[in-house]
Design a protein around this motif. Structure first.
Motif: not given
Length: 433
Positions: A128-132, A102-104, A50-53
């Motif tokens: 796309g969303v990833m825990h990069a 959070d993810a990126l 999940e992205l920030s906030n």
């Protein structure tokens, strides 16, 4: 003669009280047994980034796990932050441990069976969303620490705060978030910790721990330069003022400031341009242009000097072309500053976690971390845990924020050991003032 971190660990290990060593010895097999659960948590969070906030699912998972351990749990801090309070069976200090959640906005390309397929809207675009950056591993490890320490809570002399932070990567435009907002909302008001520890997974030898005293990660500032020219037809540029040509001169001049106008033997400094925005059609010289970039510094005086030089450069480069320009700067994070005394104190605990040969010194990193805001309130140490894949030369390992970034889960046990050990040792034998 300057003492190395490892030699400090070997010397200081003799001074830890025996009961501290006994509790860690009791905890070690518990941590080992917990690792399949830690890996399961990590993979679940990795699959659902999940992205920030926007860390709704992750924060619920964390809160549910902490409640199941019988901890006092506070939610909704800085939107989706979670804090768990473990009160030991004996009085003592308060120590905080932190993980980010959070993810990126990165499309994963690892090919892992639990790879993310999540998409979301970021800056008006579907991404796309990833825990990069490995925050999935940070969250899972801290949950493991909470479970391990809960198993011996009656023997713990003091209180442990488990701080699960949202939005380390930065709040969306127009929003507040991260460590700064958690502090603004009183995360350290009751109780206030005496010290805080945190870690970050890093593309280095798996299971090895890296740390340094004082300036560890850079302060980060986001800047924008708005250039105002004069629009005209592309066939007759002399009738206008071309802001795109100005951007070319401006980029070169700005990026020369650290290399030619700043004493980088004092501390590293970087200016980088990440975005150039201008124009809508091939044969129209546009009216304006925008540059967006980042400043990285390790010294506040140098930071302010660079900003002043940027202002001068922006004004005069634009004037030379008949344009005008304005500079705006927004702070993103302070210098991650490891308290020297606390870092020296922590050395034997880190050596216990990773072995005496498993602790090394890391060079300053020009990446930034808002853990730095916690360190402005209480002494803290931020260190790095190697998670490079086996069999890959380190110079070929995908870095954090890459779509190919992979966490070697074999290294995570040492992270759980390190955070657990730091909490126990601090509560039982904090540094002498």
């Amino acid at each position: 003669m300057k003492r190395t971190l490892l030699s400090a660990a070997m010397l200081a290990s003799c001074s830890l009280p025996s009961f501290a060593a006994d509790l860690k010895a009791t905890l070690a097999p518990t941590i080992h047994q917990l690792m399949p659960q830690v890996i399961d948590w990590r993979r679940d969070i990795h699959t659902h980034p999940e992205l920030s906030n926007s860390e709704v699912r992750t924060s619920k998972l964390v809160a549910d796990e902490l409640k199941a351990l019988g901890l006092e749990v506070r939610t909704g801090i800085a939107h989706h932050g979670v804090v768990g309070i473990l009160k030991g069976g004996q009085p003592g200090p308060v120590v905080a441990l932190r993980a980010d959640m959070d993810a990126l906005p990165v499309k994963e390309q690892t090919g892992l069976p639990f790879a993310s397929k999540v998409t979301a809207t970021f800056n008006g675009e579907q991404v796309g969303v990833m825990h990069a950056c490995g925050h999935d591993a940070h969250t899972a490890m801290l949950l493991g620490v909470a479970k391990a320490l809960s198993s011996i809570r009656a023997q713990i002399p003091g209180t442990v705060m488990f701080v699960f932070q949202p939005a380390e990567e930065g709040a969306p435009p127009g929003e507040e978030g991260g460590a700064a907002l958690m502090l603004k909302e009183g995360v350290f008001n009751n109780p206030k910790p005496d010290a805080i520890f945190g870690l970050h997974v890093w593309p280095m030898e798996a299971g090895k721990i890296y740390v340094r005293p004082e300036g560890t990660m850079a302060a980060s500032d986001r800047f924008e330069v708005h250039i105002k020219g004069k629009q005209t037809h592309g066939s007759s540029p002399w009738r206008g003022v071309d802001p795109i040509t100005v951007t070319g001169s401006m980029i070169e001049a700005l990026e020369l400031i650290p290399s030619r106008q700043v004493d980088v033997t004092q501390a590293p400094a970087v200016i980088s341009i990440g975005q150039v925005k201008s124009g809508i059609r091939f044969n129209i010289i546009p009216d304006d242009a925008t540059l967006v970039g980042t400043i990285r510094t390790f010294d506040e005086g140098m930071r302010q000097d660079i900003i002043n030089k940027m202002q001068r450069t922006v004004t005069h480069v634009a004037q030379a072309a008949g344009a005008t320009a304005t500079l705006s700067v927004k702070s993103g994070a302070a210098v991650t500053w490891n308290d020297a005394k606390l870092t020296d104190w922590a050395a034997p605990t880190l050596a216990w976690a990773a072995g005496k040969e498993g602790v090394g010194t890391i060079k300053p990193i020009t990446g930034a971390e808002d853990f730095s805001y916690f360190q402005q309130n209480v002494p803290g140490v931020f260190f790095f845990l190697g998670v490079a894949p086996d069999g890959v030369p380190l110079d070929q390992v995908a870095a954090n924020h890459s779509p190919h970034f992979i966490v070697n889960e074999k290294g995570l046990e040492n992270g759980v050991r390190a955070l657990s050990g730091l909490a126990l040792d601090y509560l039982q034998s904090p540094p002498k003032s």
